[in-house]
Design an enzyme around this catalytic site. Sequence first.
Site, PDB file in Angstrom:
ATOM      1  N   THR A  46      44.196  -2.961 -53.171  1.00 10.33           N
ATOM      2  CA  THR A  46      44.659  -3.621 -54.392  1.00 10.33           C
ATOM      3  C   THR A  46      45.277  -4.980 -54.082  1.00 10.33           C
ATOM      4  OG1 THR A  46      45.178  -1.425 -55.233  1.00 10.33           O
ATOM      5  CG2 THR A  46      45.966  -3.285 -56.509  1.00 10.33           C
ATOM      6  N   TYR A 109      42.040   5.695 -64.253  1.00  7.95           N
ATOM      7  CA  TYR A 109      41.533   5.577 -65.628  1.00  7.95           C
ATOM      8  C   TYR A 109      40.876   6.849 -66.155  1.00  7.95           C
ATOM      9  CZ  TYR A 109      39.699   3.536 -69.901  1.00  7.95           C
ATOM     10  OH  TYR A 109      39.436   3.277 -71.220  1.00  7.95           O
ATOM     11  N   TYR A 135      45.323   7.587 -50.937  1.00 11.67           N
ATOM     12  CA  TYR A 135      46.261   6.603 -51.487  1.00 11.67           C
ATOM     13  C   TYR A 135      46.734   7.117 -52.832  1.00 11.67           C
ATOM     14  CZ  TYR A 135      48.131   2.038 -52.983  1.00 11.67           C
ATOM     15  OH  TYR A 135      48.943   1.016 -53.425  1.00 11.67           O
ATOM     16  N   ARG A 140      49.786   2.992 -60.836  1.00 15.31           N
ATOM     17  CA  ARG A 140      48.574   2.208 -61.124  1.00 15.31           C
ATOM     18  C   ARG A 140      47.407   3.080 -61.581  1.00 15.31           C
ATOM     19  NH1 ARG A 140      47.658  -3.289 -59.460  1.00 15.31           N
ATOM     20  NH2 ARG A 140      49.411  -4.180 -58.329  1.00 15.31           N
ATOM     21  N   LYS A 163      48.875   7.521 -47.994  1.00 13.42           N
ATOM     22  CA  LYS A 163      49.740   6.395 -48.345  1.00 13.42           C
ATOM     23  C   LYS A 163      50.421   6.775 -49.648  1.00 13.42           C
ATOM     24  CE  LYS A 163      49.687   1.518 -49.765  1.00 13.42           C
ATOM     25  NZ  LYS A 163      48.850   0.344 -50.125  1.00 13.42           N
ATOM     26  N   ILE A 204      52.197   0.949 -45.076  1.00 20.95           N
ATOM     27  CA  ILE A 204      51.084   0.054 -45.404  1.00 20.95           C
ATOM     28  C   ILE A 204      51.709  -1.004 -46.301  1.00 20.95           C
ATOM     29  CG2 ILE A 204      48.808  -0.177 -46.432  1.00 20.95           C
ATOM     30  CD1 ILE A 204      48.231   2.694 -45.610  1.00 20.95           C
TER      31      ILE A 204
END
Length: 293
Positions: A46, A109, A135, A140, A163, A204
């Site tokens: 991202t 989404y 992740y 998000r 992560k 990260i």
Amino acid sequence: MDFGRVLTAMVTPFDDSGEHIDWNRLEVLVEHLVATGTETLVVAGTTGESPTLAHEEKIELFRRVVELAKGRTKVIAGTGSNNTKATIALSKEAEECGVDGLLLVAPYYNKPSQEGLYQHFKTVAESVGLPCILYNIPGRTSINIEIETQLKLAEIPNIIGSKESSTIEQVSRLLAQAPRDFVVYSGDDKTLLPLLAVGGHGVISVASHVVGQPIKEMIDHFFAGRIHEAIGLHQRLLPIFEGLFLTTNPSLVKEALNHIGVPVGPVRLPLVAAEEPLKQKIHELLREWYPQK
């Protein structure tokens, strides 16, 4: 495979128009990161503005970063998406480019169930021979990879870690039950030291673009038992950890890099440059670490 403790979620350098990746700037950025403590480069995540990178751009990025790293750092490709078939295809191409591992974000989404998440990650991991890092960033993606799901995924040999950008509580419970070789990285610089305290492995990072060496020193202090020194560095670094996220990432970390003389160009629409007061705020925060700027 050990990817180290300081992994950088690398920005993608563009030319001044933002239309094209600037390959000369990419070389400068890789050299800067290698010289300032980064042990693994995470490409096209991202922070690398993956939503606005064309497929061909991603493949060329993977290939070029592997070449530029020259074995001095490892390279992880961000290949995750909310389309399992497309994720598999990109992951296979990244493997052919010579990357060392994959970062697989939770599908966003479309909000799959926990069983859907499990089947997605399992199918992708089994399609490649590379180590895979999950992740989890609910802010998000609008979906949390629950602890039970991660524990099931940890049984898959090449899913080696996560992560985490969820909560310290979740990380604590996850690490209490996960296999010892399942590593958890902080996905948010400001939670790095607390995450280490509950058994995390490293970070990260976004801030490592500009304060990579102090971050590495903080981690080294922690694992050497110099807790007060680690806390002191955490407290000094916290303003810049928070400051880089005063608007949508990576607008301000790109501004910070441009300001210290590591040109990476602008962000691409739909992101826009930070407003002038925020730019000035970042310049002020950088003065502690770059007094000459």
